[in-house]
Design a protein around this motif. Structure first.
Motif, short mmCIF file in Angstrom:
data_model
loop_
_atom_site.label_atom_id
_atom_site.label_comp_id
_atom_site.label_asym_id
_atom_site.label_seq_id
_atom_site.Cartn_x
_atom_site.Cartn_y
_atom_site.Cartn_z
N PHE A 1 0.83 -1.20 0.00
CA PHE A 1 0.00 0.00 0.00
C PHE A 1 0.87 1.27 0.00
CE2 PHE A 1 -0.12 0.13 4.79
CZ PHE A 1 0.23 1.47 4.96
N ASN A 2 2.11 1.19 0.54
CA ASN A 2 3.04 2.32 0.43
C ASN A 2 3.33 2.66 -1.02
OD1 ASN A 2 4.70 3.72 2.77
ND2 ASN A 2 4.06 1.72 3.54
N ILE A 3 3.58 1.63 -1.81
CA ILE A 3 3.87 1.84 -3.23
C ILE A 3 2.66 2.41 -3.95
CG2 ILE A 3 4.44 0.66 -5.39
CD1 ILE A 3 6.05 -1.36 -3.68
N VAL A 4 1.49 1.82 -3.66
CA VAL A 4 0.26 2.27 -4.32
C VAL A 4 -0.03 3.74 -4.00
CG1 VAL A 4 -2.25 1.98 -4.40
CG2 VAL A 4 -0.78 -0.03 -4.45
N LEU A 5 0.03 4.12 -2.72
CA LEU A 5 -0.26 5.50 -2.32
C LEU A 5 0.76 6.49 -2.88
CD1 LEU A 5 -1.43 5.04 1.39
CD2 LEU A 5 -2.83 5.25 -0.66
N ASN A 6 2.01 6.05 -2.97
CA ASN A 6 3.04 6.89 -3.60
C ASN A 6 2.73 7.15 -5.07
OD1 ASN A 6 5.32 7.87 -1.95
ND2 ASN A 6 5.50 5.71 -1.36
N LYS A 7 2.23 6.12 -5.73
CA LYS A 7 1.87 6.25 -7.15
C LYS A 7 0.74 7.27 -7.35
CE LYS A 7 4.73 3.32 -9.08
NZ LYS A 7 5.73 3.78 -10.07
N TYR A 8 -0.12 7.39 -6.33
CA TYR A 8 -1.22 8.36 -6.41
C TYR A 8 -0.84 9.71 -5.77
CZ TYR A 8 -4.53 5.01 -8.31
OH TYR A 8 -5.17 4.13 -9.13
N LEU A 9 0.48 9.90 -5.58
CA LEU A 9 1.03 11.17 -5.11
C LEU A 9 0.47 11.60 -3.74
CD1 LEU A 9 1.01 13.16 -8.48
CD2 LEU A 9 2.83 11.75 -7.52
N ILE A 10 0.13 10.63 -2.90
CA ILE A 10 -0.24 10.93 -1.51
C ILE A 10 1.02 11.35 -0.77
CG2 ILE A 10 -1.35 10.05 0.57
CD1 ILE A 10 -3.18 10.13 -1.89
N SER A 11 0.93 12.36 0.08
CA SER A 11 2.12 12.88 0.76
C SER A 11 2.73 11.83 1.68
CB SER A 11 1.76 14.12 1.58
OG SER A 11 1.01 13.78 2.71
N GLY A 12 4.03 11.94 1.85
CA GLY A 12 4.74 10.99 2.71
C GLY A 12 4.25 11.02 4.14
N ASP A 13 3.93 12.22 4.66
CA ASP A 13 3.43 12.32 6.02
C ASP A 13 2.10 11.60 6.18
OD1 ASP A 13 5.58 13.78 6.82
OD2 ASP A 13 4.61 15.73 6.59
N ASP A 14 1.21 11.74 5.19
CA ASP A 14 -0.09 11.07 5.25
C ASP A 14 0.06 9.56 5.18
OD1 ASP A 14 -1.50 13.40 5.53
OD2 ASP A 14 -1.93 13.62 3.38
N ILE A 15 1.01 9.11 4.35
CA ILE A 15 1.26 7.66 4.25
C ILE A 15 1.78 7.13 5.57
CG2 ILE A 15 2.66 5.88 3.12
CD1 ILE A 15 2.59 7.58 0.58
N ASP A 16 2.72 7.88 6.19
CA ASP A 16 3.28 7.46 7.48
C ASP A 16 2.20 7.38 8.56
OD1 ASP A 16 5.75 7.26 6.37
OD2 ASP A 16 6.45 9.23 7.07
N LYS A 17 1.32 8.37 8.56
CA LYS A 17 0.24 8.37 9.55
C LYS A 17 -0.70 7.19 9.35
CE LYS A 17 0.16 13.38 10.34
NZ LYS A 17 -0.58 14.64 10.11
N PHE A 18 -1.02 6.92 8.07
CA PHE A 18 -1.91 5.79 7.77
C PHE A 18 -1.26 4.47 8.14
CE2 PHE A 18 -3.82 2.79 4.62
CZ PHE A 18 -5.09 2.78 5.18
N GLU A 19 0.03 4.33 7.84
CA GLU A 19 0.75 3.11 8.20
C GLU A 19 0.78 2.93 9.71
OE1 GLU A 19 5.29 1.33 8.13
OE2 GLU A 19 4.70 2.75 6.57
N LYS A 20 1.01 4.04 10.41
CA LYS A 20 1.06 3.99 11.86
C LYS A 20 -0.29 3.57 12.45
CE LYS A 20 2.35 6.93 15.71
NZ LYS A 20 2.75 8.28 16.10
N LEU A 21 -1.37 4.11 11.85
CA LEU A 21 -2.72 3.77 12.31
C LEU A 21 -3.00 2.28 12.10
CD1 LEU A 21 -5.47 4.76 13.37
CD2 LEU A 21 -6.14 5.15 10.99
N LEU A 22 -2.60 1.76 10.92
CA LEU A 22 -2.81 0.34 10.63
C LEU A 22 -2.03 -0.54 11.60
CD1 LEU A 22 -2.77 -0.04 6.75
CD2 LEU A 22 -4.70 -0.33 8.28
N ARG A 23 -0.80 -0.18 11.82
CA ARG A 23 0.04 -0.98 12.73
C ARG A 23 -0.54 -0.96 14.14
NH1 ARG A 23 4.69 -2.79 10.79
NH2 ARG A 23 5.59 -1.87 8.91
#
Length: 657
Positions: free
Chosen positions: A534-556
């Motif tokens: 999902f990191n790769i997918v969200l990066n492809k859709y130009l989601i910001s790194g901070d938002d990806i980190d927050k989402f990953e943190k929430l999932l974990r």
């Protein structure tokens, strides 16, 4: 109407099997055993619910073909090459060792004729590919050391069946042996299979690709089954068994990138047809013959299983396989196999076996199968119990490295990709470590390179103590055997209650079980792969790194918090995130030469840079809360907590000097 009658009988078998397996699951007994009991109840010697036994046998043969096909799909030429020593030497020692011992018992003790003794020894030398690989698949043990041993020996057995089938007709009364004809037939079979195998490896993947381009699942399924049965048929015409041909078909496809897709499509069909194989075994047991002499048949079955297990263990020890892996393989291969039914029937039809001996062999074979199913399921518990009385020789002489001088070190169990990367990290940052590995070849190879590695089964207490676990800081456990992983975590926690345990597992659902056994952190490959995806997918859709980190943190947090892996670390990171201007860093005095020879009182780091020194690392020693008058030396490292701009200011002043 005959077809309708057979359909009715199949329906009855399904209903009966469902009921029996439901009861067996409630009693926590293996489903394979339930299928055999269902066959016994429905067959000609039970309630006679099925009259078309031959048609059931035909369906069961399809099950064996599909089972071996899926096993082949999970293999590869590279993996077969890795177990070639087991295949050649281990297989030879097991088959010929069993033949010699059985022949001696039949000829010298029971007084049977030479030809009859030889045929009986052929029948008993084989083990059940279907039972062993079916249970190993269910338990995730096909890639384990004892799984590799069992597979290598079973493949050798499947090939020797061809020779045995060619020899049996020459053992009937009045038959003359034609050894030249036998050798010619074997060479012809080998050349046909080798030639076809080499050609098919080039053609089949290309054909699969063309079928996949059409994106038609029905066509792909039919084509995959066609490949399986065509290659099985060609192997059969060359003198080999249909099942071995299906195994070759699976290996051919396993070399392509489409093997997993084929496997997923075949699996539902395999499960249905394989169940008929075990049902057909139950139908062969003449319950009246068994009840007339139960103790004799059970004793015979137990003796066969005991000596077959011993032969495997001795054979594996000769080729320097660890005792525990040899013992587990011995238990796994202790039964008489399904191809023995073929040899028994063939020998009976050729007049070599009498009615009584035929029934003894059939009954003993089925009893060994039923007992071995229970044993294989519980063999790790058996090993654990035996280890109280007999050491499993987990440390090989000449390959033992002392870890007694190590303190605050990492114990790395399993030297695969995870282990090797961790070792690189330890070397880079001067962290002491010791490696425990169960593959003797790996140990020998890296010992020559002076790696700090020794051979052992990490689930054994004396192996862990050899790694000086009482003085270790943490254990990293990354092995492929899920059962061994659970046993090792339990044993580590029993010996060292306070040590940190990091365990790797393949599936997310295994996390809770490992946590309950004492693992502090569990890394699930399946889950970590999903995070990366999902990191790769969200990066492809130009989601910001901070938002990806927050989402990953929430999932974990939501996923791992239930297992206790996340809470402490998460709370600490939350603290740093709430005060983002602060950070923790390790500063090497190599980059701060002006600090050498000074004390913390001299440096006044808090007043000048708003930096707090938490600890000083000196070699392998970590000194927490260092005193203000401590003199710093070259090579020291400072673990500090402070404002980001303060740390930048410190390095800025250092550059000016």
């Amino acid at each position: 109407m005959e077809h309708f009658s057979f359909l009715q009988e199949i329906t009855i078998v399904f209903i009966l099997s469902s009921f029996v397996i439901f009861l067996f699951n409630k009693m926590k007994l293996p489903s394979i055993l339930g299928f055999i009991i269902s066959g016994l109840l429905a067959g000609p010697y039970g309630f006679k619910l099925v009259s078309e036994v031959e048609q059931v046998n035909l369906i069961s043969e399809i099950g064996i073909i599909l089972l071996l096909f899926t096993i082949g799909l999970e293999f590869s030429i590279k993996r077969l090459n890795k177990i070639k020593d087991i295949f050649i030497y281990g297989g030879s020692l097991q088959v010929f060792g069993t033949i010699i011992l059985t022949f001696a018992a039949a000829y010298f003790i029971l007084g049977f004729p030479v030809k009859l003794s030889l045929v009986i020894s052929f029948i008993i030398s084989l083990s059940s590919t279907a039972i062993v690989l079916k249970i190993f698949q269910e338990q995730g043990e096909t890639q384990t050391p004892h799984g590799n041993i069992s597979v290598g020996i079973l493949i050798f057995q499947d090939i020797t069946v061809v020779i045995m089938l060619l020899l049996i007709p020459y053992m009937s009364a009045g038959a003359q042996a034609d050894f030249a004809g036998i050798i010619y037939a074997l060479l012809k079979s080998a050349l046909i299979i080798l030639g076809f195998f080499l050609v098919a490896r080039k053609i089949v993947p290309k054909l699969i690709y063309e079928v996949l381009k059409l994106q038609n699942n029905e066509l792909f399924l039919i084509f995959s089954l066609s490949i399986c049965f065509i290659i099985a048929f060609i192997a059969n015409k060359a003198g080999l068994s249909l099942a071995f041909g299906a195994f070759l078909a699976g290996i051919i496809i396993s070399e392509s990138e489409y093997s997993h897709h084929v496997f997923e499509n075949i699996m539902p069909f395999k499960e249905v047809f394989v169940s008929f194989f075990f049902i057909s075994i139950g139908m062969l047991l003449n319950i009246n013959f068994f009840l007339q002499r139960p103790f004799v048949i059970i004793l015979l079955a137990l003796l066969i299983m005991f000596f077959k297990c011993i032969i495997v263990i001795l054979g594996m020890r000769i080729i320097k396989i660890p005792l525990k892996a040899a013992f587990l393989a011995g238990i796994s291969l202790s039964q008489i196999g399904e191809f023995s039914f073929l040899l028994t029937r063939f020998a009976y039809e050729n007049g070599i076996l009498s009615d009584a001996i035929f029934q003894y062999l059939i009954s003993s074979t089925i009893i060994t199968m039923m007992l071995s199913i229970l044993l294989i399921k519980e063999m790790h518990a058996v090993v654990g119990w035996l280890d109280r009385f007999v050491s499993f020789d987990a440390l090989e002489k000449g390959e033992r490295k002392s870890a007694s001088s190590l303190k605050n070190h990492v114990i790395i169990i399993g030297y695969g990709i995870s282990g090797k990367n961790l070792v690189k990290s330890c070397k880079t940052f001067n962290i002491p470590y010791v490696i425990i590995e169960f593959n003797p070849k790996t140990v020998r190879y890296y010992s020559i390179k002076e790696e700090n590695i020794f051979f052992g089964d990490a689930s054994q207490e004396h192996v862990l103590k050899e790694a000086n676990i009482e003085e270790a800081k943490l254990v990293s456990l990354a092995i492929s055997d899920p059962v061994a992983t659970r046993r090792t975590v339990y044993k580590i926690r029993e010996i060292a209650p306070s040590i940190d345990i990091i365990a790797r597992t393949r599936f997310y659902q295994e996390v809770n079980g490992l946590r309950s056994l004492g693992a502090d952190y569990v890394v699930a490959e399946e889950y970590e792969a999903s995070i990366r995806i999902f990191n790769i997918v969200l990066n492809k859709y130009l989601i910001s790194g901070d938002d990806i980190d927050k989402f990953e943190k929430l999932l974990r947090k939501n996923s791992y918090q239930a297992f206790g892996d996340y809470s402490e670390t998460d709370t600490f990171h939350d603290l740093l995130n709430n005060i983002p201007e602060y950070e923790i860093q390790t500063l090497s005095l190599k980059n701060l030469p002006s600090f050498v020879g000074k004390t913390f009182e001299d440096l006044q780091l808090i007043r000048r840079f708003d930096i707090l020194v938490l600890a000083v690392k000196k070699g392998d020693e970590l000194i927490a809360n260092p005193l203000a008058d401590r003199v710093l030396e070259s090579g020291d490292q400072l673990v500090v907590f402070g404002r980001s701009d303060g740390i930048k200011k410190l390095f800025g002043e250092q550059k000016k000097k």
